[in-house]
Design a protein around this motif. Sequence first.
Motif, short mmCIF file in Angstrom:
data_model
loop_
_atom_site.label_atom_id
_atom_site.label_comp_id
_atom_site.label_asym_id
_atom_site.label_seq_id
_atom_site.Cartn_x
_atom_site.Cartn_y
_atom_site.Cartn_z
N TYR A 122 -5.51 -21.31 -3.15
CA TYR A 122 -4.83 -20.31 -4.00
C TYR A 122 -4.84 -20.76 -5.46
O TYR A 122 -5.30 -20.04 -6.34
CB TYR A 122 -3.39 -20.16 -3.49
CG TYR A 122 -2.52 -19.20 -4.27
CD1 TYR A 122 -2.34 -17.89 -3.84
CD2 TYR A 122 -1.85 -19.62 -5.43
CE1 TYR A 122 -1.53 -17.02 -4.55
CE2 TYR A 122 -1.05 -18.74 -6.14
CZ TYR A 122 -0.88 -17.44 -5.69
OH TYR A 122 -0.08 -16.58 -6.39
N CYS A 158 -2.45 -9.38 -2.82
CA CYS A 158 -1.04 -9.59 -2.48
C CYS A 158 -0.18 -8.67 -3.36
O CYS A 158 -0.40 -8.59 -4.57
CB CYS A 158 -0.70 -11.06 -2.73
SG CYS A 158 1.07 -11.41 -2.69
N CYS A 169 1.89 -11.15 -6.01
CA CYS A 169 1.27 -11.95 -7.08
C CYS A 169 -0.08 -11.40 -7.52
O CYS A 169 -0.63 -11.86 -8.52
CB CYS A 169 1.13 -13.40 -6.64
SG CYS A 169 -0.07 -13.63 -5.32
N CYS A 227 0.81 -12.53 0.43
CA CYS A 227 -0.02 -13.70 0.77
C CYS A 227 0.84 -14.87 1.28
O CYS A 227 2.05 -14.93 1.03
CB CYS A 227 -0.87 -14.12 -0.42
SG CYS A 227 0.03 -14.99 -1.72
N CYS A 232 2.87 -16.83 -1.38
CA CYS A 232 4.12 -16.18 -1.80
C CYS A 232 5.19 -16.27 -0.71
O CYS A 232 6.37 -16.46 -1.01
CB CYS A 232 3.87 -14.70 -2.13
SG CYS A 232 3.09 -14.50 -3.74
ZN ZN Z 1 1.01 -13.67 -3.34
#
Ligand code: ZN
Length: 311
Positions: free
Chosen positions: A143, A280, A283, A292, A295
């Motif tokens: 990520y 997502c 975010c 996601c 998060c």
């Molecule tokens: Zn996210």
Amino acid sequence: MICKFCGKPASIYIRYANIALCREHFIQFFEKRVKRTIERFKMISPGEKIGVAVSGGKDSLTLLHVLYSLSKLMDLKLIGFTINLGIRKYSEECVKIALENFRKLKLEYRIINLRDYGFTIDDIVQYKISKRVCGICGTVKRYILNKVAREENVDRLATGHNLDDFLQVILQGYIHGDLKYLSKYFPVTPSRNKLISRIKPLVFTPEEEIKKYTVIKGINYCMKKCPYSFQASSHTLKKAILLIEENHPGIRFSMFNTYIKKIYPLINAKYSEELELSECSRCGEPSGKNICLFCRVKTRIKSIKSGTIIN
Ligand code: ZN
Ligand code: AMP
Ligand code: FES
Ligand code: ZN
């Protein structure tokens, strides 16, 4: 033993090729193979900016040094990325060594603190978020590296996965029948939507030769092991691969080529249409789900810390 090319005393014997090499010719042999791997899989085009994901360990630091050596010849611009994952003393040591190497090579770099996102990998263990610490940690790394790579406008994100790592993942995928995962597992993955292209230039390089390269080139790397890695089953699989290699020198290259030429094309064709990727809703980063995993983990830890939910 003497070097096959110059007759000087050899510093390494390469069993699968039945050759001995001096320091200088080993470095040439090693870097040439990485260059050929990059060319074989069309990993990089001239002039591209490459983000190198450096953990501070031997593989990613070797990757950094080899790409640095090849950068003039292949016309590459490099930037180093290191995430401080917040794992006890381990992360501090790894980040310090990564930083030393960036400075030594006078490279542009970014150190990213996971703590700035509101949690650390130690929090995941402390608050018992998951038993799969390494799995969550992998998601966190993917990520952050992808996000930072986009922010820095890089064309490719390079990681230090070596031949043994690659074969271990294939074996794991086979054991668990995780064909969907393997259908995306390749030395290079293209950019799509917000996902930056990923490359593994060391994917045709055996692990023990990486160790030798660090010694010969005097590369200082973090020798500490991640305190959570004892949980990983990957160690047993890697040992098994080495045992087969000992009895059949060179078999790792055959295993790799069989996967690339025969197995991967079949699974990739079967699953390619099912790999829909959205964003997502919190975010905006690429995700297969509405929210996601990054998060979800972040929110959960935040709630526990603030006392909104009791763990
Ligand atoms: Zn996210
Ligand atoms: P691992 O998932 O620990 O086996 O690491 C695989 C690759 O991910 C390494 O070779 C690095 O390229 C990259 N990587 C792992 N940890 C970090 C980190 N903390 N910061 C930046 N890159 C990392
Ligand atoms: Fe991520 Fe060990 S480095 S759990
Ligand atoms: Zn020589």
